[in-house]
Motif scaffolding. Structure first.
Motif, short mmCIF file in Angstrom:
data_model
loop_
_atom_site.label_atom_id
_atom_site.label_comp_id
_atom_site.label_asym_id
_atom_site.label_seq_id
_atom_site.Cartn_x
_atom_site.Cartn_y
_atom_site.Cartn_z
N ARG A 84 72.02 -30.91 52.53
CA ARG A 84 73.18 -30.91 53.41
C ARG A 84 73.01 -31.87 54.58
O ARG A 84 74.00 -32.33 55.15
CB ARG A 84 73.51 -29.51 53.90
CG ARG A 84 72.59 -28.94 54.95
CD ARG A 84 73.17 -27.73 55.63
NE ARG A 84 73.41 -26.61 54.70
CZ ARG A 84 73.83 -25.43 55.10
NH1 ARG A 84 74.08 -25.19 56.38
NH2 ARG A 84 74.01 -24.45 54.22
N TYR A 123 82.43 -24.74 52.88
CA TYR A 123 81.47 -23.63 52.93
C TYR A 123 82.16 -22.37 53.44
O TYR A 123 81.98 -21.28 52.88
CB TYR A 123 80.34 -24.04 53.87
CG TYR A 123 79.06 -23.26 53.73
CD1 TYR A 123 77.99 -23.77 53.01
CD2 TYR A 123 78.90 -22.03 54.34
CE1 TYR A 123 76.80 -23.08 52.89
CE2 TYR A 123 77.71 -21.32 54.24
CZ TYR A 123 76.66 -21.85 53.51
OH TYR A 123 75.50 -21.15 53.41
N GLU A 152 82.51 -18.48 51.78
CA GLU A 152 81.31 -17.80 52.27
C GLU A 152 81.32 -16.30 51.99
O GLU A 152 80.41 -15.77 51.36
CB GLU A 152 81.19 -18.05 53.79
CG GLU A 152 79.99 -17.42 54.43
CD GLU A 152 78.77 -18.31 54.37
OE1 GLU A 152 77.96 -18.27 55.28
OE2 GLU A 152 78.63 -19.03 53.37
N GLY A 154 80.06 -28.25 50.26
CA GLY A 154 80.20 -27.00 51.01
C GLY A 154 80.67 -25.86 50.12
O GLY A 154 80.17 -24.74 50.22
N GLU A 191 77.72 -24.85 47.89
CA GLU A 191 76.62 -24.18 48.59
C GLU A 191 77.03 -22.84 49.20
O GLU A 191 76.16 -22.07 49.63
CB GLU A 191 76.09 -25.07 49.73
CG GLU A 191 75.23 -26.22 49.27
CD GLU A 191 74.46 -26.84 50.43
OE1 GLU A 191 74.24 -26.16 51.44
OE2 GLU A 191 74.11 -28.03 50.31
N ALA A 192 78.32 -22.57 49.27
CA ALA A 192 78.80 -21.37 49.98
C ALA A 192 78.05 -20.12 49.55
O ALA A 192 77.93 -19.83 48.35
CB ALA A 192 80.30 -21.19 49.74
N ASN A 245 79.07 -21.54 60.85
CA ASN A 245 79.34 -22.80 60.16
C ASN A 245 80.62 -23.48 60.65
O ASN A 245 80.80 -24.67 60.44
CB ASN A 245 79.39 -22.56 58.65
CG ASN A 245 78.00 -22.47 58.07
OD1 ASN A 245 77.19 -23.38 58.23
ND2 ASN A 245 77.69 -21.37 57.43
#
Length: 451
Positions: free
Chosen positions: A36, A69, A73, A120, A123-124, A390
């Motif tokens: 990231r 993200y 999330e 994003g 990767e969340a 975030n």
């Protein structure tokens, strides 16, 4: 079982968890954070010029990652709670590794925005999922130490990652004629895919399924964690379940505290290489690519040491409010102070104090939510706090670049960073003063309180 025998089983169980799970999950976090923040190493080493990016455009590209993200999330962490950490964390790693690989061939600012947003989304849920996963393996009184060992991966990512990125960037034109910064993106993406596949087979969802624990160790961990769960269920979270994550004032206050720390963390992470690159114009000093990578890494090695020692103290005393508030106030002062130093060495020294402050606070901070949240509420609460944090990742990246373009320097952006960290310290003291008996701000040791 005698008390002495029980202590021996407890010590053995915690030691095995620390040795078998924490290094592996920390390595996953290392790769996650490197992927990231790789854009920060690419920016001053060809990417910004090749894609014709202004400081504001680079800041937006850095920050739009967090919008993707944020969107997924909480749903991602709820899926982890439902399907299990082993499957879900492995899925996340492979997904983000594939997206990270595509940065190798990005050819425009718009393409960079799209890939950062997609990264994003991919990767969340990884970071809150990793926090939740480790929290489900160790009782609360051991959690500060375990999370500190896990969190060491973040500063060490820059200690190791900055020189690693510099060495990859130096291989300009070696891999199918790719520019050095493109080869760097390729080099840091492949490990995510590999680790994701390995995680599927290596991780275990709960102590009862761990073949490397003895029967006594499994029983002790399972009973301790079940007892803590029952105690938490006796409070308001048991009645309201998932709803507490979105209606409890403690969760939102912790989210705002976390916002300030993450604002500072990513302002440093994304713009420190660029600030160091500006030393030539500011101080008349010249550094080659590898030297710049090593200078970027300097603040993070002391930060890793301070993180470990500060968390050891928190484990010994029980996490107190000042374990989080004092680093916040220190960072609030040191961030703008760095702007008034008269040499590269002095500037980096003060930035080092800031890095130490941020990393000292974070693992201790993350022991707090799971003291009063459990089950689905813990999954949602941890994810919600990380989501708000975030938002700071996006706003700090974009505002730092935009304010630099507007003012021509990093003075105003760094004062803004200091202001948010000051707010974190004030809120931490405030939440400890209004605690209730079930406030979740209790020490992880019996009888000690945050104050």
């Amino acid at each position: 079982m005698s008390h002495a025998s029980n202590d021996a089983v407890a010590a053995s169980a915690i030691r095995k968890v620390a040795m078998r799970l924490v290094p592996f999950v920390a390595l996953m976090f290392f790769i996650n954070y490197l992927d990231r923040t790789a854009i920060s190493f690419a920016a001053p080493n060809g990417m910004n010029s090749d894609l014709a990016l202004s400081a504001a455009q680079f800041g937006f590209a850095s920050g739009i990652f967090f919008l993707g993200y944020i969107l997924l999330e909480v749903p991602s962490n709820m899926a982890l709670h439902r399907f299990g950490a082993r499957k879900w964390l492995a899925r996340i790693m492979v997904s983000w590794g594939v997206v990270a690989l595509l940065f190798t061939w990005v050819d425009s600012a718009e393409g960079l925005y799209a890939l950062r947003f997609a990264l994003g989304v991919a990767e969340a849920g990884f970071f809150p999922g990793a926090i939740l996963f480790l929290s489900l393996w160790v009782p609360s009184r051991y959690r500060s130490r375990i999370l500190a060992l896990f969190y060491l991966a973040q500063p060490l990512t820059t200690v190791i990652g900055a020189p690693l990125a510099a060495s990859l960037i130096q291989h300009d034109g070696v891999f199918f004629g790719l520019a050095g910064w493109r080869f760097m993106f390729f080099g840091v993406a492949i490990p995510a895919i590999v680790m994701g596949i390995v995680a599927w087979f290596y991780l275990v969802d709960r102590p009862a399924d761990a073949r490397w624990l003895s029967v006594e160790e499994k029983r002790w961990l399972t009973e301790e964690l079940a007892r803590e769960s029952r105690e938490k269920s006796g409070g308001d979270h048991g009645r309201h379940g998932l709803k507490i994550a979105f209606t409890n004032s403690r969760v939102w206050t912790l989210a705002l505290i976390y916002f300030g720390f993450i604002y500072g963390l990513y302002a440093l992470a994304f713009f420190l290489p660029t600030i160091i690159g500006g030393f030539e114009a500011q101080f008349g000093t010249r550094f080659d690519l590898m030297q710049k990578g090593l200078i970027t890494a300097i603040p993070y090695l002391p930060a890793a040491i301070v993180l470990y020692l500060w968390s050891r103290d928190a484990t010994r005393r029980g996490v107190r409010s000042w374990h989080v508030a004092l680093p916040a106030f220190t960072g609030a002062i040191s961030v703008p102070l760095a702007l008034y130093m008269d040499s590269p060495a002095a500037t980096v020294a003060v930035i080092t104090v800031t890095a130490c402050s941020i990393f000292a606070a974070l693992p201790n901070f993350w022991t707090l939510p799971t003291r009063f949240l459990d089950g689905a509420a813990a999954a949602a609460g941890v994810a919600l706090i990380n989501t708000v944090g975030n938002m700071a990742g996006f706003s700090s990246s974009y505002l730092t670049g935009a304010l630099h373009d507007l003012t021509g320097s990093y003075t105003v952006p760094m004062f803004v960073v200091g202001g948010f960290m000051l707010l974190s310290g004030i809120l931490m003291l405030a939440i400890s003063r209004v605690r209730r008996p079930d406030s979740g701000m209790r020490s992880s040791h019996a009888g000690a309180h945050a104050h």
